[in-house]
Design a protein around this motif. Sequence first.
Motif, PDB file in Angstrom:
ATOM      1  N   LYS A  20       5.609  -2.320  -1.387  1.00 17.44           N
ATOM      2  CA  LYS A  20       4.489  -1.716  -0.655  1.00 17.44           C
ATOM      3  C   LYS A  20       3.650  -0.823  -1.566  1.00 17.44           C
ATOM      4  CE  LYS A  20       4.736  -3.342   3.439  1.00 17.44           C
ATOM      5  NZ  LYS A  20       3.666  -4.173   3.958  1.00 17.44           N
ATOM      6  N   LEU A  21       4.292  -0.075  -2.448  1.00 15.84           N
ATOM      7  CA  LEU A  21       3.545   0.747  -3.394  1.00 15.84           C
ATOM      8  C   LEU A  21       2.722  -0.108  -4.349  1.00 15.84           C
ATOM      9  CD1 LEU A  21       6.160   3.522  -4.237  1.00 15.84           C
ATOM     10  CD2 LEU A  21       4.067   3.752  -2.879  1.00 15.84           C
ATOM     11  N   VAL A  27      -0.415  -1.281  -2.559  1.00  9.26           N
ATOM     12  CA  VAL A  27      -1.439  -0.236  -2.523  1.00  9.26           C
ATOM     13  C   VAL A  27      -2.115  -0.111  -3.882  1.00  9.26           C
ATOM     14  CG1 VAL A  27      -1.791   2.257  -2.270  1.00  9.26           C
ATOM     15  CG2 VAL A  27      -0.374   1.027  -0.628  1.00  9.26           C
ATOM     16  N   MET A  28      -1.332  -0.183  -4.961  1.00  6.59           N
ATOM     17  CA  MET A  28      -1.899  -0.086  -6.301  1.00  6.59           C
ATOM     18  C   MET A  28      -2.866  -1.240  -6.582  1.00  6.59           C
ATOM     19  SD  MET A  28      -0.089  -0.321 -10.010  1.00  6.59           S
ATOM     20  CE  MET A  28       0.046  -2.086  -9.850  1.00  6.59           C
ATOM     21  N   TRP A  59      -4.454  -3.073  -4.414  1.00  6.67           N
ATOM     22  CA  TRP A  59      -5.630  -2.966  -3.558  1.00  6.67           C
ATOM     23  C   TRP A  59      -6.598  -1.919  -4.112  1.00  6.67           C
ATOM     24  CZ3 TRP A  59      -8.108  -5.944  -0.656  1.00  6.67           C
ATOM     25  CH2 TRP A  59      -9.118  -5.471   0.170  1.00  6.67           C
ATOM     26  N   THR A  60      -6.052  -0.811  -4.618  1.00 12.05           N
ATOM     27  CA  THR A  60      -6.897   0.206  -5.239  1.00 12.05           C
ATOM     28  C   THR A  60      -7.625  -0.357  -6.449  1.00 12.05           C
ATOM     29  OG1 THR A  60      -5.367   1.918  -4.499  1.00 12.05           O
ATOM     30  CG2 THR A  60      -6.902   2.527  -6.231  1.00 12.05           C
ATOM     31  N   VAL A 117      -1.777  -8.404  -3.521  1.00 14.88           N
ATOM     32  CA  VAL A 117      -1.657  -7.584  -2.320  1.00 14.88           C
ATOM     33  C   VAL A 117      -0.980  -8.382  -1.202  1.00 14.88           C
ATOM     34  CG1 VAL A 117      -2.973  -6.463  -0.466  1.00 14.88           C
ATOM     35  CG2 VAL A 117      -3.570  -6.044  -2.843  1.00 14.88           C
ATOM     36  N   CYS A 142       2.693  -7.410   0.279  1.00 17.84           N
ATOM     37  CA  CYS A 142       2.772  -7.041   1.700  1.00 17.84           C
ATOM     38  C   CYS A 142       3.814  -7.879   2.427  1.00 17.84           C
ATOM     39  CB  CYS A 142       1.419  -7.203   2.368  1.00 17.84           C
ATOM     40  SG  CYS A 142       0.353  -5.789   2.150  1.00 17.84           S
TER      41      CYS A 142
END
Length: 82
Positions: A23-24, A27-28, A30-31, A63, A67
Amino acid sequence: MIRHVESLRRTYIVVTLISLCSKLLAVMWWTLAVNQLTERTLDPAGSVWEILQRDVNLERAAVNSHCVVGLIGFMYMVGLRG
């Protein structure tokens, strides 16, 4: 019986760590994709979908896969706790 419970506890910890890290990572990625779209000049495109496929396809795939891995891990943890 005790060995079975101990192996389930270890599996739970490993799956929890993998799920959290996944999950981290999602997020990375996606950023990174958002930064890539907002910080550089993109060539004109006919649609948003074309931009996503052309410029951030790797990030989008990363991503999505992270996910899914995180959700599978979460479902496993909930099932094990149940």
